[in-house]
Design a protein around this motif. Structure first.
Motif, mmCIF file in Angstrom:
data_model
loop_
_atom_site.group_PDB
_atom_site.id
_atom_site.type_symbol
_atom_site.label_atom_id
_atom_site.label_comp_id
_atom_site.label_asym_id
_atom_site.label_seq_id
_atom_site.Cartn_x
_atom_site.Cartn_y
_atom_site.Cartn_z
ATOM 1 N N ARG A 361 -3.716 7.810 3.350
ATOM 2 C CA ARG A 361 -3.721 7.120 4.897
ATOM 3 C C ARG A 361 -2.158 6.239 4.176
ATOM 4 N N HIS A 362 -2.492 6.000 3.406
ATOM 5 C CA HIS A 362 -1.613 4.888 2.136
ATOM 6 C C HIS A 362 -1.842 3.203 3.392
ATOM 7 N N GLY A 363 -2.810 3.387 3.317
ATOM 8 C CA GLY A 363 -4.045 1.880 4.464
ATOM 9 C C GLY A 363 -4.365 2.165 5.033
ATOM 10 N N ILE A 364 -4.999 0.491 5.767
ATOM 11 C CA ILE A 364 -5.268 0.861 7.206
ATOM 12 C C ILE A 364 -4.701 -0.386 8.276
ATOM 13 N N GLY A 365 -4.658 0.269 9.022
ATOM 14 C CA GLY A 365 -4.066 -0.950 10.571
ATOM 15 C C GLY A 365 -4.076 -0.702 11.849
ATOM 16 N N LEU A 396 -10.981 1.251 3.999
ATOM 17 C CA LEU A 396 -9.496 0.841 2.798
ATOM 18 C C LEU A 396 -10.177 1.441 1.790
ATOM 19 N N SER A 397 -9.761 2.694 1.214
ATOM 20 C CA SER A 397 -9.745 2.772 0.026
ATOM 21 C C SER A 397 -8.921 2.369 -1.453
ATOM 22 N N ALA A 398 -9.730 1.827 -2.226
ATOM 23 C CA ALA A 398 -9.475 0.535 -3.315
ATOM 24 C C ALA A 398 -9.144 1.411 -4.541
#
Length: 454
Positions: A361-365, A396-398
């Motif tokens: 997702r290339h980050g979340i928001g 959020l995948s790190a």
């Protein structure tokens, strides 16, 4: 009035003067390095590669959905019109930057100009009328740099966003040039980054190019700083031709340039908030007609080409609330209290740097389907392994190991810009000890799923 950055002292006079000249002119040379990458004879937008940081430090981009285009605009022959297309609901911003690296205009979704608009850019001395159908913006210099950003709806939408970006074009005022999207090319980044080119610029080449760079300086720089530069050059006797430099003069100039660069780097760190515990804002260039300064040089060094602060506020966190470096292999939580979400007119997005390889997702928001806690707060889980299925939407995948968190606020509201609203600290969630989750949910739901996801 602009003051000297370094005060000459005895035998160090030449070295101090060289440090002053380098520091004051640094943004001009950095923008000139950007100019040199653009085609000389063609005023047109060019698509940039996904990471354009080699062109300018403010073009560093982690989100592959953002399409960046760049155009160098020459106003010496009269006003130029930027024809900007309808973005069909995609977030858009255009930043106009003068030859000292400072944005003097920005528009787009924030200003309701994302439905197609013509922008007439005029030079500092031009007088005349602009058609009422055009927006008018006056540049402080006879050339400027235009950077546009279009946010694709998703990674799959990027080709369509690129097609929209190719519909940006440039013409002279009063004459609409024939536009063909197949002529919009990609701009190849320089083999050596623009920043490195200027950092490694020796005194001989610097003084050889100085007159031409100063001739492109904004009006404000010309009035307030140019007399000081001219006095410094007189103090250096020109300086004389390189062939007549003594070893002592050459060494003093080299050391002075190194002093100037060290001062710029120190200013770069100083213009950000504390980099210890908590979040700090990434500084961006800002228009200031009071004259050159170390702060302006520092902003150019770190973020030339970035959107104006009114368009994008970027916040960075490298440590948790106890001052420990953030790590993806430790379960972390970012919890916004009820009514404490980031205040934006656009949207906000959180991602890690480096990006996790599994972050599709290339980050979340706030454009994702996030689930609030029972009390109305919003908890985001940050870890390198997925949590239980019920919390995947807030995960959020790190990356594994040390990381930092980047929060981007697009079209931030006044309370974010003023500092009245602040990001909450990062909490380390000890899942083996902590048995409860704020808002009433059990911390068991936050426990990482150790099974390999299918």
């Amino acid at each position: 009035m602009t003051k000297q950055i370094f005060k000459p002292r005895g035998q160090n006079t030449t070295r101090a003067i060289a440090a002053n000249v380098f520091s004051l002119c640094f943004p001009l040379f950095l923008v000139d390095a950007v100019r040199r990458v653009h085609p000389v004879a063609l005023q047109q937008f060019h698509l940039l590669p996904p990471d354009g940081a080699d062109l300018a430090p403010g073009l560093l981009e982690d989100d592959p959905r953002i399409v960046i285009a760049s155009a160098w605009i020459d106003l010496t022959d009269g006003p130029v019109v930027l024809h900007l297309p309808h973005t069909h609901g995609r977030h858009f911003d255009l930043t106009l930057i003068d030859t000292a690296g400072e944005p003097f205009a920005s528009l787009g979704t924030r200003t309701d100009n994302d439905d197609g608009v013509d922008v007439a850019v005029v030079g500092p001395r031009w007088s005349g009328e602009v058609p009422h159908t055009h927006l008018a913006r006056r540049a402080p210099s006879d050339a400027c740099w235009a950077v546009s950003r279009i946010h694709a709806h998703s990674p799959l939408d990027r080709p369509e966003a690129e097609a929209v970006s190719r519909n940006q074009h440039v013409s002279s005022l009063g004459r609409r040039a024939e536009h063909r999207t197949d002529h919009v090319t990609s701009l190849e980044p320089p083999a050596v980054s623009s920043l490195r080119q200027v950092i490694e610029l020796g005194p001989a080449v610097f003084f050889h190019r100085l007159d031409s760079v100063l001739d492109r300086a904004p009006i404000g720089f010309e009035r307030s700083v140019r007399p000081l530069i001219d006095q410094f050059r007189r103090d250096l006797d020109g300086p004389p031709p390189v062939s007549s430099w003594s070893p002592d003069l050459a060494e003093a100039l080299e050391l002075g340039f190194a002093d100037g660069l060290a001062a710029i780097r120190a200013a770069t760190a100083a213009i950000s908030e504390s980099r210890g515990i908590g979040w700090h804002a990434v500084a961006v260039p800002q228009h200031d007609e009071s004259g050159a300064s170390l702060a302006q040089a520092g902003r150019a060094y770190s973020s030339l080409g970035a959107p104006a602060r009114e368009e994008l506020l970027t916040l960075v966190c490298e440590h948790d609330g106890h001052g420990r470096p953030l790590r993806g292999d430790r379960s972390s939580r970012l919890r916004f209290p009820p009514d404490g979400l980031p205040p934006v007119r656009g949207f906000w997005r959180l991602h890690t740097r480096p990006t996790a390889s599994g972050d599709k997702r290339h980050g979340i928001g706030d454009r994702n389907d996030l689930s609030p806690d029972d009390d109305g707060a919003l908890s985001l889980i940050i870890h390198d392994l997925p949590p239980a299925p019920g919390d995947l939407g807030n995960w959020l995948s790190a990356p594994h190991g040390e990381m930092c968190l980047i929060m981007r606020l697009y079209a931030p509201r006044g309370e974010a810009l003023s500092g009245a609203w602040r990001m909450p600290p990062i909490e380390i969630v000890d899942l083996d000890v902590d048995g409860s989750r704020p808002g009433g949910a059990s911390s068991e739901s936050l426990k990482p799923n150790r099974r390999t996801p299918s």
